[in-house]
Each structure stands twice: as structure tokens, then as C-alpha cells.
Design a protein around this motif. Structure first.
Motif, PDB file in Angstrom:
ATOM      1  N   UNK A  85     -31.729  16.781   2.792  1.00  0.00           N
ATOM      2  CA  UNK A  85     -30.190  15.354   3.915  1.00  0.00           C
ATOM      3  C   UNK A  85     -30.891  14.272   4.659  1.00  0.00           C
ATOM      4  N   UNK A  86     -31.519  12.405   4.564  1.00  0.00           N
ATOM      5  CA  UNK A  86     -31.725  12.442   4.845  1.00  0.00           C
ATOM      6  C   UNK A  86     -30.724  11.292   5.283  1.00  0.00           C
ATOM      7  N   UNK A  87     -30.527  10.189   6.335  1.00  0.00           N
ATOM      8  CA  UNK A  87     -29.756   9.317   7.081  1.00  0.00           C
ATOM      9  C   UNK A  87     -30.200   8.339   7.150  1.00  0.00           C
ATOM     10  N   UNK A  88     -29.789   7.197   6.600  1.00  0.00           N
ATOM     11  CA  UNK A  88     -30.087   5.883   6.723  1.00  0.00           C
ATOM     12  C   UNK A  88     -28.955   5.946   8.275  1.00  0.00           C
ATOM     13  N   UNK A  89     -29.223   4.724   8.979  1.00  0.00           N
ATOM     14  CA  UNK A  89     -28.320   4.766  10.400  1.00  0.00           C
ATOM     15  C   UNK A  89     -26.647   4.459  10.570  1.00  0.00           C
ATOM     16  N   UNK A  90     -26.096   5.247  11.143  1.00  0.00           N
ATOM     17  CA  UNK A  90     -25.044   5.284  10.985  1.00  0.00           C
ATOM     18  C   UNK A  90     -24.252   5.363  12.943  1.00  0.00           C
ATOM     19  N   UNK A  91     -23.649   4.409  13.638  1.00  0.00           N
ATOM     20  CA  UNK A  91     -22.950   4.367  14.077  1.00  0.00           C
ATOM     21  C   UNK A  91     -22.184   5.678  15.117  1.00  0.00           C
ATOM     22  N   UNK A  92     -22.500   5.775  16.253  1.00  0.00           N
ATOM     23  CA  UNK A  92     -22.582   6.509  17.014  1.00  0.00           C
ATOM     24  C   UNK A  92     -20.835   6.345  18.087  1.00  0.00           C
ATOM     25  N   UNK A 141     -34.794   9.155   9.779  1.00  0.00           N
ATOM     26  CA  UNK A 141     -35.601   9.846  10.711  1.00  0.00           C
ATOM     27  C   UNK A 141     -34.889   8.936  11.650  1.00  0.00           C
ATOM     28  N   UNK A 142     -35.263   9.175  13.250  1.00  0.00           N
ATOM     29  CA  UNK A 142     -33.943   8.694  14.222  1.00  0.00           C
ATOM     30  C   UNK A 142     -34.066   6.604  13.697  1.00  0.00           C
ATOM     31  N   UNK A 143     -32.823   6.071  14.317  1.00  0.00           N
ATOM     32  CA  UNK A 143     -33.404   4.859  14.238  1.00  0.00           C
ATOM     33  C   UNK A 143     -33.988   4.358  15.190  1.00  0.00           C
ATOM     34  N   UNK A 144     -34.859   3.239  15.149  1.00  0.00           N
ATOM     35  CA  UNK A 144     -34.638   2.105  16.135  1.00  0.00           C
ATOM     36  C   UNK A 144     -33.923   1.460  16.593  1.00  0.00           C
ATOM     37  N   UNK A 145     -33.298   0.195  18.210  1.00  0.00           N
ATOM     38  CA  UNK A 145     -32.669  -0.294  18.710  1.00  0.00           C
ATOM     39  C   UNK A 145     -33.009  -1.241  19.003  1.00  0.00           C
ATOM     40  N   UNK A 146     -32.983  -2.314  18.379  1.00  0.00           N
ATOM     41  CA  UNK A 146     -33.269  -3.669  19.110  1.00  0.00           C
ATOM     42  C   UNK A 146     -31.968  -4.512  19.170  1.00  0.00           C
ATOM     43  N   UNK A 147     -32.015  -4.945  20.470  1.00  0.00           N
ATOM     44  CA  UNK A 147     -31.029  -6.432  20.775  1.00  0.00           C
ATOM     45  C   UNK A 147     -31.815  -7.502  20.768  1.00  0.00           C
ATOM     46  N   UNK A 148     -30.487  -8.282  20.127  1.00  0.00           N
ATOM     47  CA  UNK A 148     -30.570 -10.224  20.309  1.00  0.00           C
ATOM     48  C   UNK A 148     -29.539 -10.482  20.439  1.00  0.00           C
ATOM     49  N   UNK A 149     -29.466 -12.103  21.209  1.00  0.00           N
ATOM     50  CA  UNK A 149     -28.999 -12.559  22.019  1.00  0.00           C
ATOM     51  C   UNK A 149     -28.978 -13.905  20.715  1.00  0.00           C
ATOM     52  N   UNK A 204     -21.119 -16.858  28.962  1.00  0.00           N
ATOM     53  CA  UNK A 204     -20.773 -16.434  27.396  1.00  0.00           C
ATOM     54  C   UNK A 204     -22.352 -16.300  26.753  1.00  0.00           C
ATOM     55  N   UNK A 205     -21.997 -15.453  25.532  1.00  0.00           N
ATOM     56  CA  UNK A 205     -23.377 -15.311  24.713  1.00  0.00           C
ATOM     57  C   UNK A 205     -22.454 -14.281  23.492  1.00  0.00           C
ATOM     58  N   UNK A 206     -23.254 -14.358  22.465  1.00  0.00           N
ATOM     59  CA  UNK A 206     -23.519 -13.219  21.142  1.00  0.00           C
ATOM     60  C   UNK A 206     -24.254 -12.524  21.283  1.00  0.00           C
ATOM     61  N   UNK A 207     -24.386 -11.404  21.965  1.00  0.00           N
ATOM     62  CA  UNK A 207     -25.328  -9.917  21.146  1.00  0.00           C
ATOM     63  C   UNK A 207     -25.402  -9.173  19.814  1.00  0.00           C
ATOM     64  N   UNK A 208     -26.421  -8.967  18.990  1.00  0.00           N
ATOM     65  CA  UNK A 208     -26.633  -7.872  18.277  1.00  0.00           C
ATOM     66  C   UNK A 208     -27.741  -7.182  18.309  1.00  0.00           C
ATOM     67  N   UNK A 209     -26.928  -5.824  18.025  1.00  0.00           N
ATOM     68  CA  UNK A 209     -27.900  -4.698  17.400  1.00  0.00           C
ATOM     69  C   UNK A 209     -28.351  -3.892  16.237  1.00  0.00           C
ATOM     70  N   UNK A 210     -29.330  -3.940  16.223  1.00  0.00           N
ATOM     71  CA  UNK A 210     -29.859  -3.193  15.148  1.00  0.00           C
ATOM     72  C   UNK A 210     -30.426  -2.610  15.298  1.00  0.00           C
ATOM     73  N   UNK A 211     -29.459  -1.776  14.301  1.00  0.00           N
ATOM     74  CA  UNK A 211     -30.478  -0.096  14.402  1.00  0.00           C
ATOM     75  C   UNK A 211     -31.054   0.219  12.882  1.00  0.00           C
ATOM     76  N   UNK A 212     -32.096   0.455  12.634  1.00  0.00           N
ATOM     77  CA  UNK A 212     -32.668   0.780  11.389  1.00  0.00           C
ATOM     78  C   UNK A 212     -33.725   1.656  11.450  1.00  0.00           C
ATOM     79  N   UNK A 213     -34.109   1.975  10.348  1.00  0.00           N
ATOM     80  CA  UNK A 213     -34.880   2.961   9.900  1.00  0.00           C
ATOM     81  C   UNK A 213     -35.344   3.120   8.670  1.00  0.00           C
ATOM     82  N   UNK A 214     -36.153   3.827   7.747  1.00  0.00           N
ATOM     83  CA  UNK A 214     -36.732   3.630   6.592  1.00  0.00           C
ATOM     84  C   UNK A 214     -35.594   3.688   5.752  1.00  0.00           C
ATOM     85  N   UNK A 215     -34.807   3.992   5.849  1.00  0.00           N
ATOM     86  CA  UNK A 215     -33.856   4.011   4.748  1.00  0.00           C
ATOM     87  C   UNK A 215     -31.659   2.958   4.911  1.00  0.00           C
TER      88      UNK A 215
END
Length: 1168
Positions: free
Chosen positions: A345-352, A376-384, A415-426
Motif C-alpha cells: 500500500x502506497x499513499x498519495x499525500x494526505x493531511x495530518x 513515500x514521505x511527502x516533501x513540504x514546500x511553502x509559498x507566499x 497580511x498575505x496568503x500562504x500556500x503549503x504544497x505537500x507532494x510525492x510521486x503519487x
């Protein structure tokens, strides 16, 4: 009586909807500045129908209203450059319009939407747009499949690769579904598997079908045809009952082997959250059984399902715990094998921990957390604001620590909008969370002075949504008590709601919620009323009633008198239709004339807006009586017999009648006839009988409900024969051909024959002739006389006879021999055109001897030869009209105007048409045209209406033009009628509207030189503001408005009287002592004491200061402040006291709210 009680409160419904939701963070009201928030977007994998326009959703909220832009395949997408692409108003939704042509495939790609305002930029997910495809099946020739009986077989499907993939199923070429079982079944890949082939498999062919989702089309592969080679080609039926079908056919039994998957083991990878489908298909003789197991554990029973005759194992919503080794075991009586499937069982990123919007006050600290898991464990990237945070301008108050951003000592403007991108190969997850730095005193977002009603002992919730920055603390108080509410019966939620677990009478009262932060406080009140439950104190009882009687079902109810009660009835748990046989009363239901269909469960449901109660009872309707029994025949005589019987149970409804029936076995065996009827008080009767009948009797009992089943038949009784007493009836004579006459009659029945060998003596001769009677004896019901002259009258007699003698002499009946076709047509045909659609005909009658039968009618045949209009195709179908009887004239109608016709006539008798007359030609004059073929009305905007129409289907002449009458209307009001005239070639007209609210009614007709044709009537579409026009009501005619005006006038009168009394007594009031001040037209009242204030330092009347310091003008109508103002409160008796409170208290509780509006009532209190 069965009582079923339900207490369903309004708040209970709310709880049912909300208990499974987590309390969300407090949201910023939209009237405050805030960054954008994406509220709607299309799915990531977006497949569209190529036949439709494409809509890619992107909607957002924010203040100021966000603007939108798009990227396609990572590059800026310039919407303005493509005329097919546009964005919806006040939205970022892309619309790609193909009505003018274009290929949807040209717009495939990856799209992303940006919503921005001055406080930040929010991003949508990346939307992969793909166009649905349903390719055709490749052409192929399939050879005949020859195979030995008992061998395994796989028929390949290989469907064309569609998007999305098609649904595959197998049918015969005649569209009959293929029967599937554990021997023959379809695999997940679409192939059809035969564990072993049997001879009956060749009785049909096999075609794979693919159904495509978007186009709703089915494509069919060329069918496979099987030829089964068998060692024992006997008939199929000879093996059906054989204990060992395979050995009887000479088929060798074999151990199982896997057809899919191959080998002894395989691997499968599945993503978390989807369904895992494992499949094992095996061959063998007999067909193997499949069983599934998991190594080292049990199958998860709560989410495991066996499919396809146990050949497939489905595990829904797979998680990491479902990893492991699974094996399928295929077995028959010859042995078993197994196949092991290793599942990972592999997993695309899901929120904790998904980041949430962060609202901070100046100098406050906070953090955004973005935690996700996957395999695999997703990588976290922040955007603003849509850009990588690494390339964003430095912010000393912000620190990025992996999956967390920490904010310290934030300031206005951060004030700003921040984006969190969690990604892996799935896959990937993208979340927007804004940081908004605000300095806002508390405010209550709910309507003021709410009223909540709840049933006693039920759960309820009092809502008090609030906002402020810093986030206010919220406390609840009851009836002005100084301490906050606490205890097991109360539960406070972060969003401001107060939950009462069990509402009791002592919980009734006024609840106050107070929100406080360092900038001030705000409060609101909620009145809670506890209502008595609804109870059925006397419900319906189970009843047993007779059919046709009156029934009353009780339903007496006790309920809270302040709630509106609704009583409904159900029958067999479905709403009862109250027809004309039923009457619903306040305390019950009456059914008149109960029928069998009324039997069933009746439920009384008593409901209010808060709860309901029900009670059920069963209504039994009495059935028909039991059938009589033990029939006995006594007192046997030549023409009579006594029949005796024992009555059956009357089922509580007295028997009113007995019906005696008989059956005879010579003429109509098995058919029962009614013999006689007797009162229900007897059980014996003497029956009158006919000679030479073998009787058998039965008895039916009748009561008010209906008839019983017939009794068992009695023994038979045969009466002695005699000669007939009557002759046949219904004697007729008529020819079926020109040289015969068929004589028919109604035969005697079994009780009229009176003896054996019943026969009929048929006699005939020509009428008014001296010849002797011809006769013939027959046993049928008809006799044909041949070689007769054409249509000659005959005298006919039919007499009954049996072995005991003849019936009395019969009456003479007149009949006729057969007819021949008429010999002559009508002559001297004259026609006259009456109008454009009818002509009159005159002709000379034919001589009687040429008719050769009975004259039915003169018939005219006519047909349309051509139209006088060039190039107009016409139907030349022949039509006819008949003129019944011997008449010399008639009218032919329903002709087409402006046409050339031909006509001919014939004489018609019982045999058919005679020879045709000479052809007459005539021309119909011009007429009025038919309605236009179509009449379309379009309204492209509020200024113009476009009309289009087609030429008439039947011009009926030369079209000289079109007349258009139209008039505006609004409800029942209509404007004057206007007329437009158009040339014959004009089929389009544009009308300039003078009134954007009214609609138009159009009457269009074509015209010829003869006149106008029939009108076609259409109306313009309803404008957008018609709903307002329909619902608009003149306020001056409303009763509440008139009453309010009268009350104000009375208050003003009281004011003047008080002023006059004060002055008469030498009293003083705080107005500057100038008499003319009341009449001064420029006087402005800003304070309930009538004191003047410095005009330079006060705000304009009816205004208050907004959060950004600007002045906002409110309504000039002070009635709004008095009647519907949000600052009012209620006493226990419901009276309005908001305008009578001391101004000081008002300022303490409302902070920066505007000052009170002037009230005549306050003025009276100030003067008193």
C-alpha cells in the motif's frame, strides 16, 4: 393500538447535521479587509465532454473583491487574446465556447487559477483538463474458434482506450446478455473466461461491448463463433439428469490451473484510500471453487466483499494495515492449487494538520502548521502569494521551520496568503491559508434578539457567532445573572455556541452572550422558550368492520397551545389520500363505505414545527361468506328435483341470497350457468328442469360483502327427452357471393334441445313465386344455397327436430341472394366551386337494374393534381367522400385552395364499387394562408427584441405580406396595440423596447389577396426584474403601514397636549424657550432631551463612523430605527424596550455604535 412517539426538534435536526463536523476557526466577516480565499474550483483530473462548452471553475471571496488570472502548462494564459475564452463576471471561472467552431483538444493542459487583491494571492489546485474520447473499435476479422469440449478458453476483448475507460460487457450479436456463473465469467480486464467449454456454449455467439460514459454510446466488437468438438455428440437433453455429466460426455476431469493471474505468485501496488481488487480465475473440470485468505491474519470483514462468483476480492478504502500477502485457493474434486498476491500500500499525500487561516492582532504571535503524510514521505514546500517563500521579500516577523511558519510581533500590513504544497510521486496537496493582521473590536454576527423554541428535555443549541481581533473571549449569562453559565447541562463551543444537553422548564429565559477583547465588548440576547411535547392521548384502535360500513379512527392530541398543530394520516406507511369517502376531523378520521382496499395499517401523525408523535392501528374489513357444502339431490322427477345444501360460515355478515348454477356435459361441458336465486334463509329448493339434460348443480352464497366461492358440484341427474318446443332464432339470409345465399341462425342451447340428434330443417323459395319449397336437413348453424339469381328475395324457414319429433311450424323470414358489382357509373356530373376549399356536385341517378344489389352510396374519388404556385410539391393521394342513399347531389370539402383537382364517381353496393365515370377537372380559387411554420422570439438584451418566422406551410395562394400586431403588458395591464406590415420576403424584425420591465405579446399572420390567415401568438421572455415587479406591493395600501402611521399621529398629538399642559402650569422643558421653535422648518432634533448641540461638533443625523473612519449615511426613514432596529431588546412580555433604555448604558454595551435615533416616545418621557 401501537404508539410510536418521535420528538424531532428543529435544533435536533441541526445537531444531526453538525455533530460530525469539527468546529471551524472563526472566519473574518466579508465587510472587513481580508486576503482572497478560494471557495470553488474544478477537480484536479477534469474530463470534459467534447460536445459541450468547457467551464473551469474558480471562485474566491475577499475584501477588496479579488481579481483572477490563469496559467496554462505553467505559463500565463492570456484570456483576452482568445475570442473563444472568457471569464464569468465577478468570478474567475473560465468559459471556453465552441458554438462558433473549434477543437476542444486544443485546450487540453494543466490550468491553475490565481485570485489576488491588495492583501495577498490565493492559488487553486492544478487542474488537468482532458477531453473525453470514445475511439472506434479497430476493424478485425475473427476466425471461427474450434475447441475441444472440456478445454479452457479465453475470449479477448481489448476495448479501444477511451477517456475515461469504457464499461465492458458481453452479449450475443442479437443483444442477449451472456449468462455468467462460476464456469463462465468476465474478468476485470474485460476478457471472457471459460473454465471449461461445454457443448451448449456453441448455441450463441459472443460479442464484447464497450459503453462510453460521456457520449452514452455502445460499440460492439465483431462476434466470436465457437465450434465445439465433442467425443459424444448426443442430444443435450439426454445428459440433463445424468449424475456425472462430464463422464457421460466423455470429457476428462482435470485439476484446476490458473488462467489469470499466471504462475504461483504476483505483486500488486495500491494507493491508500482507494479500493483494492484482487482477482483469480481458474480452469478445470468441473469448474473450480475459489476461496480467499490472508497470510498471518483474517480478512477485514467490515470492508471486504467477494464478487464475480468469488473470483474477485474487493477491499474498500485501503489503508496501510491492508498490506501483506493474500492467496486464492482454487479447488475441485480433482485437486487444488493456490496463487499468492503480495500487496503493498502506497499513499498519495494526505493531511495530518491542514493549515488554517490565521487572524492576528498587531504585536501578536502565531503559527501556520502544515503536516502531511504519505508513502513515500511527502516533501513540504511553502509559498507566499503564489511565489516560493524563498524568493519572497524578507519579513523579520516570519520564520520558516520545516512544516511550520512562526510569526512574532506581527504588524498591520503583514497580511498575505500562504500556500503549503505537500507532494510525492503519487500526487500532491495544495492548501491556502491567509494571515490577516487586524485591529477590530468585538462584534456579534448573529441577528439580534433571536427566539429559539425547543421541546422539553430535548437538546438545543444557542448560536452566537462573533468576531474581533484579538480574538475575543465569549461568556454566556442567563436572565442578567452576574456569573457565567457552567455545569454538566451546558457545553460551550469555540465558535460561540452554547449547547444545552437537556432543556428543562427552568432553562427558559433570556440568554446573553458577551464577547470581549482589549478593544471593547459586544453582546447579544437569545430568548429560549421551552415547549410541551406533542402527545397522542387517545389513538386509533384495531377494528374489524364490514364492507360498506362507517368507521371512525380516533386521534386525540395534547400539545403546546403556542405551536401550530398539523395532523396527517398514513396508510401502510404512505400518505393517505383523503378522497370523497373519507373525512378528517380534529380528533379522528371517518371512512364511509369501507371497501376491501381500505384494509391495512392506519397511522395518525401529530406534528408541530418542533416535534411529532404517532399512533398506529390495523383496520380489518370483513370478507365474503364461506361456500356452501354437502349438496344433495332428492325428489327426482321428469321436470324437477329438490336440491339441499348446508350453509357455510357467514363471516359475521348474514347471507342474503343463494345462487344455484348448473352445468351440462353435452353441448357446453365445463361451462356453468345461473339457474335460480333463493333467499339466504333457505337451504333447500325445488328446481325446474328441461328434458334430456345431464344436470350437475353448485351453490354460491351471497352477503353484503360479496359472493362466496362456489360449492363443490352435486351428483349428476339426467332428465327424460321430448320433442323441441321452440325453433331457432335470429334466422337470416344473405349472399356471400353473387350466385349464392347463406342462411344462418342461432342454435338451441342444451336446455332447449330436449332430445338427442338435434338437427334443423331448412326451407327456402323465391318470394312471390309459385314454386315449391326447397329443403335441406343440417346439424350445423348455416346452410348455403347456390346458383341463385343476383339479388333476389327469398322466403326462408328453419325448424328444429330431434329423435322425439319436430318443433312447431316456424315463421317465414325474408332474405336476399348475393349481389354483383354495379354495371353503370353516375352520369351528367356537374360541379360548382363553392369556395376555396369546397365544391358542390350534381349527377343523374343510375337505373335500379344496373345496381345489382342494395345501393349503399354514390362515391366521389378526387385527388390534387398540382398547385397553382410554382415549384410547390403536392401529394396526389386519392381521397374519397361518400353520399349515402339514392341522392343526386352532395358537397366535397376539405380541399386545398389554389390547386388543380381531378374527380370521378362510382356507384357502391354491398359487393363494392361499380365502373368509374369520366374524369372531371376543376380548380380551387385562392384562399387565406395557414400559420407561419415557426415564430421565434429572442431577447439579446433589455433594449431590443428580435423576431424570426417562417413562411406558411400551406400558402393557399400568393403571399402578399405579413401583418404583425403587438402590445406591451405587465401583469393584467396592457398597452395599446401597434401594427407592423412586412413584405412577403421579410421574415425578421427587430423591435426597440421602450419599457425594460414590460413583456410583449405578438400576433403574426400571413396574408394573400383573399385576406389574412390564422394568427400565431407568442410572448417575449420574462425580463430579469419581472420577479420584482410581480412581488412589488404598494406600501401605502398595507394594513400594518396604515396602523403604524395612525400610532405615530396619536403620539404626536399626545406630545402637543403635554407641551400645552406644561406651559399652562408654568412648567419648563429643556428646549430653548422660543415658541416658534416647534414650527421652525430647519429645526433638527439630535437628542431625546430636545437640547441643542453645537452644530460644528456633531455628526450628520442618522450616520455613524465606520471602521475606516468614514461617515456612512443611514436610512432617512426613522420608522426603521423604531420598528426593525437591531438595538432593541424584549421584556418578558415581548414588549419592545430598546428605545427606552438610558443612553449611558447603551454606550457601555455598544462601544463605537452610533447614537440613538430620535423617537417621539423618548421625547414624551423626557418632557414628563
Amino acid at each position: 393500538m401501537v404508539m410510536q412517539q418521535y420528538l424531532l426538534t428543529y435544533t435536533g435536526v441541526v445537531f444531526a447535521l453538525y455533530l460530525h463536523h469539527i468546529i471551524r476557526a472563526i472566519e473574518v466577516p466579508l465587510d472587513l479587509p481580508q486576503p482572497p480565499t478560494i471557495t470553488k474550483q474544478s477537480v484536479k483530473d477534469y474530463i470534459v465532454d467534447p460536445r459541450d462548452n468547457i467551464f473551469i471553475d474558480c471562485e474566491a471571496k475577499g475584501n477588496p473583491i479579488p481579481t483572477f488570472s490563469w496559467t496554462r502548462n505553467g505559463k500565463f494564459f492570456n484570456v483576452a487574446k482568445d475570442p473563444k475564452v472568457s471569464m464569468q463576471r465577478r468570478s474567475g471561472t473560465l468559459v471556453i465556447d465552441f458554438r462558433g467552431g473549434g477543437r476542444p483538444e486544443d485546450y487540453e493542459g494543466e490550468y491553475q487559477c490565481s485570485a489576488r487583491n491588495e492583501y495577498g494571492t490565493a492559488l487553486s489546485s492544478k487542474i488537468l483538463l482532458q477531453v473525453s474520447r470514445s475511439p472506434l473499435w479497430p476493424k478485425e476479422h475473427l476466425d471461427l474458434v474450434e475447441i475441444d469440449e472440456g478445454s479452457p478458453l479465453t475470449l479477448k476483448c481489448n476495448p479501444p482506450p477511451g477517456l475515461p475507460p469504457p464499461v465492458v460487457f458481453w452479449m450475443s450479436s442479437s443483444m442477449e446478455p451472456i449468462h455468467q456463473d462460476k464456469r463462465v465469467s468476465q474478468g476485470q480486464n474485460g476478457d471472457l473466461y471459460f473454465s471449461n467449454v461445454m457443448l451448449q456454449d456453441a448455441q450463441t455467439d459472443y460479442s464484447c461491448n464497450a459503453r462510453f460514459h460521456f457520449t452514452h454510446t455502445i460499440q460492439q466488437k465483431n462476434p466470436y463463433t465457437l465450434k465445439i468438438q465433442t467425443k459424444n455428440p448426443h442430444n443435450e437433453t439426454s445428459f440433463r439428469n445424468h449424475t456425472d455429466m462430464y463422464s457421460a460426455r466423455g470429457v476428462m476431469e482435470t485439476t484446476p490451473s490458473f488462467m489469470y493471474p499466471y504462475g504461483t505468485s504476483s505483486n500488486q501496488i495500491v494507493l491508500r484510500g482507494v479500493d483494492l481488487l484482487l482477482e483469480c480465475i481458474a480452469s478445470g473440470v468441473p469448474a473450480p471453487d475459489i476461496m480467499w485468505h490472508k497470510k498471518g491474519g483474517e480478512l477485514p470483514t467490515d470492508k471486504t466483499k467477494l464478487e464475480n462468483f468469488n473470483k474477485a476480492l474487493r477491499i474498500t478504502n485501503v489503508s496501510e494495515e491492508d498490506s501483506g500477502e493474500y492467496f486464492c485457493l482454487a479447488s475441485n474434486k480433482m485437486g487444488s492449487i493456490r496463487h499468492t498476491i503480495s500487496v503493498r500500500v502506497k499513499a498519495a499525500p494526505y493531511w495530518l494538520d491542514e493549515p488554517q487561516n490565521l487572524i492576528l492582532a498587531p504585536a501578536e504571535d502565531g503559527r501556520l502548521v502544515c503536516r502531511a503524510n504519505g508513502n513515500p514521505k511527502p516533501t513540504i514546500q511553502w509559498l507566499v502569494n503564489g511565489e516560493p517563500i524563498e524568493s519572497a521579500p524578507p519579513n523579520p516577523s516570519r520564520e520558516v521551520a520545516g512544516d511550520t511558519i512562526v510569526f512574532r510581533d506581527t504588524q498591520i500590513g503583514s497580511s498575505a496568503v500562504y500556500q503549503c504544497n505537500a507532494s510525492n510521486e503519487h500526487g500532491y496537496l495544495l492548501a491556502n491559508a491567509f494571515v490577516s493582521v487586524l485591529d477590530v473590536p468585538p462584534r456579534i454576527l448573529a441577528p439580534r434578539n433571536q427566539l429559539i423554541k425547543v421541546i422539553q428535555y430535548n437538546r438545543t443549541r444557542l448560536d452566537c457567532p462573533f468576531f474581533g481581533s484579538p480574538i475575543p473571549t465569549l461568556r454566556w449569562f442567563k436572565n442578567g445573572q452576574g456569573s457565567a453559565l457552567d455545569g454538566e447541562n451546558y457545553q460551550r463551543h469555540e465558535n460561540g455556541s452554547l449547547e444545552i444537553n437537556m432543556a428543562r422548564k427552568e432553562d427558559q429565559g433570556i440568554y446573553t452572550c458577551v464577547a470581549t477583547n482589549i478593544l471593547g465588548k459586544a453582546e447579544n440576547q437569545v430568548r429560549l422558550e421551552i415547549k410541551d411535547p406533542t402527545r397522542i392521548v387517545r389513538g386509533p384502535e384495531d377494528l374489524i368492520v364490514k364492507r360498506g360500513s362507517l368507521v371512525r379512527l380516533d386521534c386525540r392530541i395534547k400539545h403546546d397551545s403556542t405551536l401550530k398543530l398539523t395532523v396527517t394520516w398514513l396508510k401502510d406507511d404512505t400518505p393517505l389520500y383523503i378522497g370523497n369517502r373519507m373525512k378528517k376531523e380534529d380528533d379522528g378520521l371517518i371512512i364511509y363505505g369501507v371497501a376491501e382496499k381500505d384494509q391495512g395499517d392506519y397511522t395518525c401523525v401529530a406534528s408541530t414545527e418542533l416535534d411529532k408523535d404517532s399512533a398506529k392501528a390495523f383496520l380489518t374489513v370483513l370478507e365474503r361468506p364461506e361456500r356452501p357444502r354437502d349438496l344433495e339431490l332428492t325428489d327426482l322427477a321428469e321436470r324437477s328435483v329438490r336440491l339441499t345444501w348446508i350453509p357455510g360460515d357467514d363471516n359475521n355478515s348474514p347471507i342474503t341470497d343463494y345462487v344455484v348454477q348448473f352445468e351440462e356435459d353435452k353441448f357446453q361441458p365445463g361451462l356453468w350457468h345461473n339457474h335460480s336465486r333463493y333467499p339466504g334463509s333457505v337451504n333447500s329448493a325445488v328446481l325446474r328442469l328441461s328434458p334430456y339434460v345431464n344436470y350437475q348443480f353448485r351453490v354460491i352464497a351471497v352477503n353484503e360483502v360479496g359472493s362466496s366461492l362456489p360449492s363443490l358440484p352435486s351428483e349428476r341427474y339426467h332428465t327424460i327427452g321430448a320433442s323441441p318446443e321452440i325453433n331457432p332464432t335470429g334466422v337470416q339470409g344473405a349472399g356471400t357471393q353473387k350466385n349464392n345465399m347463406e342462411i344462418t341462425w342461432t342454435p338451441l342451447n342444451a336446455t332447449q334441445a330436449y332430445g338427442p340428434n338435434l338437427r334443423y330443417i331448412v326451407k327456402w323459395r323465391q318470394r312471390e313465386s309459385r314454386e315449391s319449397w326447397s329443403n335441406e336437413t343440417v346439424r350445423t348453424t348455416r346452410h348455403v344455397v347456390w346458383n341463385t339469381p343476383i339479388y333476389v328475395p327469398y322466403e326462408i324457414k328453419v325448424q328444429a327436430e330431434n329423435d322425439f319429433g319436430r318443433a312447431p311450424e316456424p315463421d317465414v323470414i325474408i332474405g336476399y341472394s348475393g349481389e354483383d358489382y354495379p354495371k353503370a357509373p353516375p352520369t351528367d356530373i356537374r360541379l360548382k366551386v363553392i369556395n376555396s376549399t369546397a365544391i358542390s356536385l350534381q349527377w343523374s341517378r343510375v337505373y335500379p337494374d344496373t345496381i345489382q344489389g342494395q345501393l349503399k352510396e354514390y362515391r366521389a374519388y378526387f385527388w390534387r393534381e398540382s398547385s397553382l404556385l410554382k415549384n410547390l410539391w403536392v401529394s396526389k393521394k386519392r381521397q374519397s367522400v361518400g353520399f349515402v342513399g339514392d341522392r343526386p347531389r352532395g358537397i366535397v370539402s376539405r380541399l386545398f385552395p389554389y390547386s388543380n383537382y381531378k374527380l370521378e364517381m362510382v356507384v357502391v353496393n354491398g359487393r363494392g364499387d361499380g365502373p368509374r365515370s369520366e374524369i372531371k377537372e376543376f380548380t380551387t380559387p385562392e384562399g387565406v394562408p395557414s400559420v407561419p411554420r415557426y415564430f421565434r422570439i429572442r431577447q439579446p438584451n433589455l433594449e431590443t427584441i428580435t423576431l424570426e418566422w417562417g413562411h406558411p406551410e400551406h400558402p393557399n395562394g400568393i403571399i402578399t405580406g405579413y401583418n404583425l400586431r403587438y402590445q406591451a403588458f405587465n401583469g393584467t395591464k396592457t398597452g395599446r396595440t401597434l401594427v407592423e406590415t412586412f413584405s412577403p420576403n421579410q421574415t425578421r424584425f427587430t423591435l426597440q423596447r421602450t419599457d425594460p420591465i414590460s413583456r410583449y405579446r405578438f400576433f403574426l399572420r400571413a396574408r394573400t389577396q383573399v385576406g389574412d390567415g390564422e394568427s400565431i401568438v407568442e410572448e417575449s421572455p420574462a425580463p430579469l426584474n419581472e420577479a420584482y415587479t410581480k412581488n412589488h406591493v404598494d406600501i401605502a395600501t398595507q394594513g400594518w403601514f396604515i396602523g403604524l402611521m395612525c400610532a405615530i399621529a396619536l403620539l404626536v398629538l399626545i406630545l402637543l397636549i403635554v407641551c400645552f399642559i406644561k406651559r399652562s402650569r408654568g412648567g419648563k422643558y429643556p428646549v430653548r424657550e422660543k415658541v416658534e421653535v416647534l414650527d421652525h422648518e430647519d429645526h433638527k432634533v439630535d437628542d431625546p432631551s430636545f437640547d441643542y448641540s453645537d452644530e460644528d461638533n456633531k455628526e450628520p443625523p442618522g450616520s455613524h463612523t465606520s471602521l475606516d473612519g468614514t461617515i456612512k449615511q443611514e436610512s432617512d426613514d426613522s420608522l426603521v430605527d423604531y420598528g426593525e432596529g437591531g438595538e432593541g431588546q424584549f421584556n418578558e412580555d415581548g414588549s419592545f424596550i430598546g428605545q427606552y433604555t438610558v443612553k449611558k448604558d447603551k454606550e457601555e454595551t455598544e462601544g463605537n455604535e452610533s447614537s440613538e435615533a430620535t423617537s417621539p416616545v423618548n421625547a414624551i418621557y423626557s418632557l414628563a
